[in-house]
Design an enzyme around this catalytic site. Structure first.
Site, PDB file in Angstrom:
ATOM      1  N   ASP A  27       3.242  13.166  -5.910  1.00 49.88           N
ATOM      2  CA  ASP A  27       2.378  12.077  -5.430  1.00 49.88           C
ATOM      3  C   ASP A  27       0.911  12.479  -5.319  1.00 49.88           C
ATOM      4  OD1 ASP A  27       4.552  10.403  -5.248  1.00 49.88           O
ATOM      5  OD2 ASP A  27       4.776  10.592  -3.075  1.00 49.88           O
ATOM      6  N   LYS A  83       0.433   5.533   1.363  1.00 52.13           N
ATOM      7  CA  LYS A  83       0.653   4.596   0.262  1.00 52.13           C
ATOM      8  C   LYS A  83       1.989   3.892   0.441  1.00 52.13           C
ATOM      9  CE  LYS A  83       3.954   7.192  -1.906  1.00 52.13           C
ATOM     10  NZ  LYS A  83       5.359   6.771  -2.065  1.00 52.13           N
TER      11      LYS A  83
END
Length: 303
Positions: free
Chosen positions: A138, A14
């Site tokens: 995350d 990401k």
């Protein structure tokens, strides 16, 4: 028919399009606002069913720590579900660690999603999301499966429809320790806000997706800790007119407009995409030309 194996399971990285530090909790954790976008730079995992309850990880690329997030995720799901099954988990690591790309967290999320299927547990996404924060801030994002506006310490997710974007992502040899970056005195005064009060309103979305919106409040601390981060940022900015660090790691990205002309030199070494090189850069740097993903490749694996 029960599954015996799952091969070529992706774990995408990401990017943080921006990262604002907006406060700090009593327990010391920093409160953030960010937009997380999935990209097509992926680790690859393979799973083979074991009936003896053992969990083993096999490294197909660079050696990982003895107990990494992937193995921790497998053990946690096994413990919480009460299953007597195990697995051999093979990891081909492509996403560099210490980069701020979320590679380890993504591996953990793909392990949860894949073992839920391999073991026939039938857990919902909501059940997996209860485990995700226990593994890392995350991990909920990757289990959630969609690009998102992220708040809190990473656990508050508002899914976003992000139009496809292209990025050049580059990491110098240095890996940044997250704890050192967040404890830097340069971060003490960083308390900006994305000032998104009505979300996801179309006008707010258009604002925060602009290349010039916001910043990464951790970047000054990172560049102070590792000047190589500033070198990469300058290198990308000179070529594409923009650059920004992602997360708390050392990787830096630049947005590439679809209209940009990219000259590919076969003899060069550098940013790679589908085996072709873009431009040469200093030894030790690694990078890739990436596209954003509309959703996680395993999004359909949990309801």
């Amino acid at each position: 028919m029960s599954l015996r194996a799952l091969y070529d399971v992706p774990a995408p990285a990401k990017l943080n399009l921006f990262l604002h530090v907006v406060g700090r909790r009593a327990d010391g954790y920093h409160l953030l606002q960010s937009v997380f976008v999935l990209i097509d730079w992926c680790d690859t995992l393979h799973f083979e069913l074991r009936h003896d309850g053992h969990l083993h990880r096999h490294d197909l690329g660079p050696a990982l720590p003895e107990v990494d997030l992937a193995l921790r995720a497998a053990r946690l799901l096994q413990q919480r579900s009460g299953t007597t099954l195990g697995a051999d988990i093979s990891v081909l690591k492509r996403v560099p660690w210490g980069a701020g790309l979320g590679g380890g967290s993504s591996d953990a999320a793909s392990v949860l999603l894949a073992l839920n299927r391999l073991w026939g547990l039938g857990w919902s996404r909501a059940q997996l999301l209860e485990l995700a924060p226990l593994l890392g801030a995350d991990v909920p994002f990757f289990v959630g499966g969609r690009n998102a506006f992220v708040e809190g310490i990473g656990e508050r997710l508002t899914p976003l429809q992000v139009p496809e974007q292209r990025f050049a992502v580059v990491k110098p040899p240095v890996a940044l320790p997250t704890k050192d970056i967040f404890s830097s005195p340069l971060l003490a005064g960083a308390k900006t806000s994305a000032t998104v009060t009505v979300f996801p309103a179309d006008d707010a979305l258009q604002t925060i997706l602009q290349p010039g919106f916001g910043r990464n409040d951790l970047q000054a601390a990172a560049e102070d800790h590792a000047p190589e981060v500033a070198q990469v940022a300058t290198w990308l900015r000179n070529r594409y007119g923009n650059s920004r660090m992602t997360g708390s790691g050392s990787a830096v990205f630049a947005r590439i407009e679809k209209s940009d002309t990219i000259v590919v030199s076969p003899e060069a070494t550098g940013l790679e995409n589908d085996g072709s090189a873009l431009i040469s850069f200093p030894a030790g740097w690694v990078g890739k030309l990436c596209r954003s993903l509309e959703q996680h490749p395993l999004d359909s694996w949990a309801d």
